[in-house]
Design a protein around this motif. Structure first.
Motif, PDB file in Angstrom:
ATOM      1  N   VAL A 103       8.838 -31.605 -32.616  1.00  0.00           N
ATOM      2  CA  VAL A 103       7.725 -31.166 -31.769  1.00  0.00           C
ATOM      3  C   VAL A 103       6.808 -32.340 -31.443  1.00  0.00           C
ATOM      4  N   LYS A 104       6.571 -33.214 -32.441  1.00  0.00           N
ATOM      5  CA  LYS A 104       5.740 -34.406 -32.239  1.00  0.00           C
ATOM      6  C   LYS A 104       6.337 -35.322 -31.181  1.00  0.00           C
ATOM      7  N   GLU A 105       7.652 -35.489 -31.216  1.00  0.00           N
ATOM      8  CA  GLU A 105       8.340 -36.359 -30.261  1.00  0.00           C
ATOM      9  C   GLU A 105       8.145 -35.891 -28.825  1.00  0.00           C
ATOM     10  N   HIS A 106       7.913 -34.618 -28.650  1.00  0.00           N
ATOM     11  CA  HIS A 106       7.726 -34.072 -27.306  1.00  0.00           C
ATOM     12  C   HIS A 106       6.255 -34.023 -26.914  1.00  0.00           C
ATOM     13  N   GLY A 107       5.431 -34.788 -27.616  1.00  0.00           N
ATOM     14  CA  GLY A 107       4.031 -34.962 -27.237  1.00  0.00           C
ATOM     15  C   GLY A 107       3.086 -33.855 -27.633  1.00  0.00           C
ATOM     16  N   ALA A 108       3.449 -33.037 -28.584  1.00  0.00           N
ATOM     17  CA  ALA A 108       2.574 -31.934 -28.994  1.00  0.00           C
ATOM     18  C   ALA A 108       2.168 -32.119 -30.459  1.00  0.00           C
ATOM     19  N   ALA A 109       1.494 -33.232 -30.749  1.00  0.00           N
ATOM     20  CA  ALA A 109       1.125 -33.561 -32.127  1.00  0.00           C
ATOM     21  C   ALA A 109       0.255 -32.484 -32.762  1.00  0.00           C
ATOM     22  N   GLU A 110      -0.667 -31.895 -31.988  1.00  0.00           N
ATOM     23  CA  GLU A 110      -1.560 -30.861 -32.529  1.00  0.00           C
ATOM     24  C   GLU A 110      -0.781 -29.603 -32.916  1.00  0.00           C
ATOM     25  N   GLN A 111       0.257 -29.331 -32.176  1.00  0.00           N
ATOM     26  CA  GLN A 111       1.035 -28.115 -32.414  1.00  0.00           C
ATOM     27  C   GLN A 111       2.149 -28.323 -33.433  1.00  0.00           C
ATOM     28  N   SER A 112       2.416 -29.558 -33.794  1.00  0.00           N
ATOM     29  CA  SER A 112       3.563 -29.846 -34.652  1.00  0.00           C
ATOM     30  C   SER A 112       3.423 -29.244 -36.047  1.00  0.00           C
ATOM     31  N   VAL A 113       2.217 -29.277 -36.628  1.00  0.00           N
ATOM     32  CA  VAL A 113       2.026 -28.726 -37.971  1.00  0.00           C
ATOM     33  C   VAL A 113       2.213 -27.211 -37.942  1.00  0.00           C
ATOM     34  N   HIS A 114       1.607 -26.558 -36.958  1.00  0.00           N
ATOM     35  CA  HIS A 114       1.757 -25.102 -36.843  1.00  0.00           C
ATOM     36  C   HIS A 114       3.222 -24.727 -36.616  1.00  0.00           C
ATOM     37  N   ALA A 115       3.908 -25.484 -35.771  1.00  0.00           N
ATOM     38  CA  ALA A 115       5.322 -25.210 -35.497  1.00  0.00           C
ATOM     39  C   ALA A 115       6.156 -25.375 -36.759  1.00  0.00           C
ATOM     40  N   SER A 116       5.858 -26.398 -37.559  1.00  0.00           N
ATOM     41  CA  SER A 116       6.637 -26.622 -38.778  1.00  0.00           C
ATOM     42  C   SER A 116       6.352 -25.535 -39.812  1.00  0.00           C
ATOM     43  N   GLN A 117       5.099 -25.077 -39.898  1.00  0.00           N
ATOM     44  CA  GLN A 117       4.770 -23.995 -40.834  1.00  0.00           C
ATOM     45  C   GLN A 117       5.498 -22.717 -40.448  1.00  0.00           C
ATOM     46  N   ARG A 118       5.476 -22.398 -39.168  1.00  0.00           N
ATOM     47  CA  ARG A 118       6.150 -21.189 -38.676  1.00  0.00           C
ATOM     48  C   ARG A 118       7.659 -21.291 -38.921  1.00  0.00           C
ATOM     49  N   PHE A 119       8.223 -22.469 -38.670  1.00  0.00           N
ATOM     50  CA  PHE A 119       9.649 -22.676 -38.879  1.00  0.00           C
ATOM     51  C   PHE A 119      10.001 -22.548 -40.360  1.00  0.00           C
ATOM     52  N   PHE A 120       9.158 -23.113 -41.247  1.00  0.00           N
ATOM     53  CA  PHE A 120       9.388 -23.008 -42.682  1.00  0.00           C
ATOM     54  C   PHE A 120       9.468 -21.545 -43.114  1.00  0.00           C
ATOM     55  N   VAL A 121       8.511 -20.754 -42.658  1.00  0.00           N
ATOM     56  CA  VAL A 121       8.458 -19.341 -43.032  1.00  0.00           C
ATOM     57  C   VAL A 121       9.727 -18.622 -42.574  1.00  0.00           C
ATOM     58  N   GLN A 122      10.144 -18.862 -41.345  1.00  0.00           N
ATOM     59  CA  GLN A 122      11.339 -18.202 -40.827  1.00  0.00           C
ATOM     60  C   GLN A 122      12.585 -18.652 -41.584  1.00  0.00           C
ATOM     61  N   PHE A 123      12.717 -19.945 -41.796  1.00  0.00           N
ATOM     62  CA  PHE A 123      13.891 -20.490 -42.465  1.00  0.00           C
ATOM     63  C   PHE A 123      13.945 -20.027 -43.915  1.00  0.00           C
TER      64      PHE A 123
END
Length: 158
Positions: A103-123
């Motif tokens: 997510v960070k690589e695609h220029g969304a540094a602010e959203q990267s932590v939230h995206a990783s938390q959501r992904f962790f929960v799902q995984f």
């Protein structure tokens, strides 16, 4: 031909060719490749196969369905449950970090932590459901762990 005397409560089993079954109002349910026996009775067995409808769900497999299944009991892992849980957490964390970096690589540094938390929960939730369906952890424990990790309370019942 399988019968309820061959099934042990708490043990995990693998189904070679899991069929689609009619559940409830004849809604099709794809039986998982793995299930844990929750109870046996004179009509068949109740199993947990990782499926969540309205929270934690069990499925009753009558004798006629059991007779058609090619089922193998999974070997008991004894004390390996803690190692399996630790591996599920480590795998989920590694996947979440990879997701954050993507997510960070695609220029969304602010959203990267939230995206990783959501992904962790799902995984992690998927990992826990898998361990429970294989009989490696108690399905009730799986529901509690998923509730703790996601903040979503799952109803326990059939």
């Amino acid at each position: 031909m399988a019968n309820t005397l061959e099934f042990e409560v708490g043990a995990g089993y693998e189904v070679a060719n899991p069929p689609k079954l009619a559940v409830g109002d004849d809604q099709p349910h794809q039986l998982s490749r793995f299930f844990t026996v929750l109870a046996t009775d004179e009509h068949g067995v109740s199993v947990y196969d990782g499926w969540y409808g309205e929270g934690f769900s069990s499925l009753h497999l009558p004798h006629d369905v059991l007779a058609q299944l090619d089922v193998t009991r999974l070997p008991s892992r004894g004390e390996a449950g803690a190692a399996d849980l630790a591996n599920a957490i480590a795998t989920s964390a590694a996947a979440a970090i990879e997701r954050r970096d993507q997510v960070k690589e695609h220029g969304a540094a602010e959203q990267s932590v939230h995206a990783s938390q959501r992904f962790f929960v799902q995984f992690f939730s998927g990992q826990i459901r898998g361990l429970a369906s294989k009989g490696l952890i108690n399905p009730d424990l799986a529901v509690q762990m998923i509730s703790l990790s996601t903040g979503v309370e799952l109803a326990v019942g059939e």
